[in-house]
Design a protein around this motif. Structure first.
Motif, PDB file in Angstrom:
ATOM      1  N   THR A   1      -6.458  -5.448  -1.253  1.00 17.53           N
ATOM      2  CA  THR A   1      -7.600  -6.350  -1.388  1.00 17.53           C
ATOM      3  C   THR A   1      -8.701  -5.862  -2.341  1.00 17.53           C
ATOM      4  N   GLU A   2      -8.689  -4.561  -2.722  1.00 23.34           N
ATOM      5  CA  GLU A   2      -9.790  -4.037  -3.538  1.00 23.34           C
ATOM      6  C   GLU A   2      -9.372  -3.589  -4.934  1.00 23.34           C
TER       7      GLU A   2
ATOM      8  N   THR B   1      -9.610   3.332  -0.667  1.00 29.40           N
ATOM      9  CA  THR B   1      -9.586   1.929  -1.079  1.00 29.40           C
ATOM     10  C   THR B   1      -8.419   1.195  -0.427  1.00 29.40           C
ATOM     11  N   ASN B   2      -8.567  -0.092  -0.303  1.00 32.34           N
ATOM     12  CA  ASN B   2      -7.500  -0.945   0.200  1.00 32.34           C
ATOM     13  C   ASN B   2      -6.777  -1.504  -1.021  1.00 32.34           C
ATOM     14  N   GLU B   3      -5.543  -1.052  -1.238  1.00 27.82           N
ATOM     15  CA  GLU B   3      -4.802  -1.456  -2.434  1.00 27.82           C
ATOM     16  C   GLU B   3      -4.423  -2.931  -2.445  1.00 27.82           C
TER      17      GLU B   3
ATOM     18  N   PRO C   1       0.834  -1.207   0.000  1.00 29.41           N
ATOM     19  CA  PRO C   1       0.000   0.000   0.000  1.00 29.41           C
ATOM     20  C   PRO C   1       0.865   1.252   0.000  1.00 29.41           C
TER      21      PRO C   1
END
Length: 137
Positions: free
Chosen positions: A117-118, A113-115, A53
């Motif tokens: 998992t998303e 956003t979660n880099e 991330p």
């Protein structure tokens, strides 16, 4: 969107780097580099030096993806007018919520956003030749 109720997804952003393997040195000193002509823009400039991330400093160049029906007006490189800006004092009086005259997008309207998992946003942007001098691998 359906899970979180957010209308805006935010991504931390760091500048892409020119891939050495998809570029060539520029004479006379071969210190600067330029993209190979047979390489697409996205292929050449999508090397992300910050990784995922992204660190907190990458929040300064945040990019956003908006739910289309939440955006009323958008001008390239200028502020976006969303439904949140259209709230009025009267509407807050009716529902008993607090009216804040300076609206700012935040949760629940916007979320990061979660880099891992998303999703990841690739910031592929050209790098002027003079900024590739003494380019590091």
């Amino acid at each position: 969107h359906e899970k979180s109720g957010a209308n805006i997804l935010s991504f931390r952003s760091s500048r892409g780097k020119l891939r050495e393997s998809l570029s060539f040195p520029i004479p006379p000193n071969n210190n600067a580099r330029e993209r190979n002509s047979n390489t697409t823009f996205l292929q050449a400039y999508n090397c992300d030096g910050a990784g995922s991330p992204k660190p907190e400093w990458a929040d300064r160049a945040r990019k956003q993806v908006y739910l289309a029906d939440y955006v009323l007006y958008h001008y390239v490189h200028y502020s976006t007018v969303t439904l949140g800006y259209m709230d009025t004092y009267e509407s807050h009086q009716k529902d008993g919520s607090r009216y804040i005259p300076r609206f700012r997008e935040h949760a629940p309207y916007e979320r990061e956003t979660n880099e891992l998992t998303e999703a990841v946003m690739v910031h592929a942007k050209t790098i002027p030749v003079d900024q590739t001098t003494y380019y590091e691998k």
